[in-house]
Design an enzyme around this catalytic site. Structure first.
Site: not given
Length: 219
Positions: A10-12, A18, A46-47, A50, A115-117, A119, A146, A170-171
């Site tokens: 995962d990214l964030d 971010t 969180k997670g 948008r 990642s769901a992002s 960006n 997710k 994952e966080d």
């Protein structure tokens, strides 16, 4: 579950934080709508996607909008957020993340982003990490959020490995559930009280190395 051939990240909150930029962008939007949005409120986002985040924000402020206005505000929030991430620098990579990715590459472990992002590519380019990932599955390539495992299953497919040969980092609780639903091993980044279902929990990638990863083969 057998041999580990790939790691999906995962990214964030795992490679970069971010969350602070998301928070500032949502807070600015709330201010414009005439109410305060606190860090405690932000925990609820969180997670979350948008549009769902926007719904929570409007609920907190007691604001009702048309679907058209909601789309406009979601776009505005994203534009605000992008102005922050376009200024990001490689020193914003979380401790230990880059050295762990390099170690995995040296040991021929395949690496993908899950990642769901939407960006994610912009962020990886700003951090100068793009070349360490063999596959990037982001919010532009998935339709299910997710805890649906779609993002990780697509990552495994892109790397040409079986789900049971993957370890997910994952966080968020929903991310851990997604990994388990996809029949993958999972390392939680953060608090064991939240991520207890993961096979292993660490504070951050600075606590990971290849040997620790391989110890999961016994799970």
């Amino acid at each position: 579950m057998g041999k580990i051939k790939a790691c999906l990240f995962d990214l964030d909150g795992v490679i970069v934080d971010t969350a602070k930029y998301h928070y500032i962008a949502w807070r600015e939007l709330a201010k414009e709508l005439g109410f305060d949005f606190t860090e405690k409120d932000n925990e609820r986002l969180k997670g979350v996607s948008r549009m769902t985040s926007l719904e929570i924000l409007l609920e907190i402020g007691g604001v009702t909008l048309t679907d058209e206005e909601k789309l406009r505000l979601a776009d505005k929030k994203n534009e605000n957020y992008r102005t922050f991430i376009l200024k990001m620098k490689p020193d914003e990579i979380l401790p230990g993340a880059k050295s762990f990715l390099k170690e995995l590459k040296a040991k021929d472990i395949k690496i993908a982003l899950g990642s769901a992002s939407k960006n994610a590519m912009t962020i990886l380019e700003r951090l100068e990490l793009t070349n360490l990932f063999e596959a990037i599955i982001d919010g532009t390539k998935v339709s299910e959020a997710k805890p649906n495992p779609e993002v990780f299953l697509k990552g495994a497919e892109a790397l040409n490995v079986q789900p049971e040969e993957c370890v997910v980092f994952e966080d968020a609780e929903a991310g851990v559930e997604a990994a388990l639903a996809g029949n993958m091993r999972c390392v939680g980044i953060g608090s064991a009280s939240v991520l207890g279902k993961a096979h292993m929990v660490v504070d951050g990638l600075h606590q990971m190395d290849y040997n620790k990863l391989i110890s999961l083969e016994k799970e």
